[in-house]
Motif scaffolding. Structure first.
Motif, mmCIF file in Angstrom:
data_model
loop_
_atom_site.group_PDB
_atom_site.id
_atom_site.type_symbol
_atom_site.label_atom_id
_atom_site.label_comp_id
_atom_site.label_asym_id
_atom_site.label_seq_id
_atom_site.Cartn_x
_atom_site.Cartn_y
_atom_site.Cartn_z
ATOM 1 N N ASN A 109 -44.243 17.668 -34.190
ATOM 2 C CA ASN A 109 -44.113 18.880 -34.992
ATOM 3 C C ASN A 109 -45.174 19.877 -34.526
ATOM 4 O OD1 ASN A 109 -44.051 20.948 -36.818
ATOM 5 N ND2 ASN A 109 -43.806 19.650 -38.611
ATOM 6 N N ARG B 134 -41.927 23.690 -41.868
ATOM 7 C CA ARG B 134 -40.982 23.525 -40.760
ATOM 8 C C ARG B 134 -41.244 22.235 -40.004
ATOM 9 N NH1 ARG B 134 -41.672 29.374 -38.019
ATOM 10 N NH2 ARG B 134 -41.915 27.992 -36.276
ATOM 11 N N GLY B 135 -40.181 21.667 -39.467
ATOM 12 C CA GLY B 135 -40.300 20.483 -38.621
ATOM 13 C C GLY B 135 -40.404 19.190 -39.416
ATOM 14 N N LYS B 136 -40.650 18.123 -38.696
ATOM 15 C CA LYS B 136 -40.790 16.800 -39.289
ATOM 16 C C LYS B 136 -41.921 16.821 -40.303
ATOM 17 C CE LYS B 136 -41.153 11.917 -38.076
ATOM 18 N NZ LYS B 136 -41.176 10.940 -36.994
#
Length: 70
Positions: free
Chosen positions: A30, A6-8
């Protein structure tokens, strides 16, 4: 990289930055990962973790490779 992460996922803009500053930026951008500073040339395990970003630094403490999830 796993689709479960998940996230950058990577920070090419941090190459050349101070490692400690890069780690702070990564964790701020992140919140699902922990940044781990690793000295260039160190031996690390090959385990892939969505919750880890290795920040490879030289002896001066500058980032030498693109930090990315793994």
């Amino acid at each position: 990289m796993s689709d479960d992460c998940r996230g950058k996922a990577s920070w090419p803009e941090l190459v050349g930055a101070r490692g400690v500053d890069a780690a702070s930026t990564i964790e701020r951008e992140n919140p699902f990962v922990s940044a781990v500073i690793v000295l260039e040339g160190s031996v690390v395990d090959g385990q892939f973790l969505c919750t880890r970003v290795r920040v490879w630094v030289n002896t001066s403490g500058d980032v030498v490779d693109i930090p990315k999830i793994g």
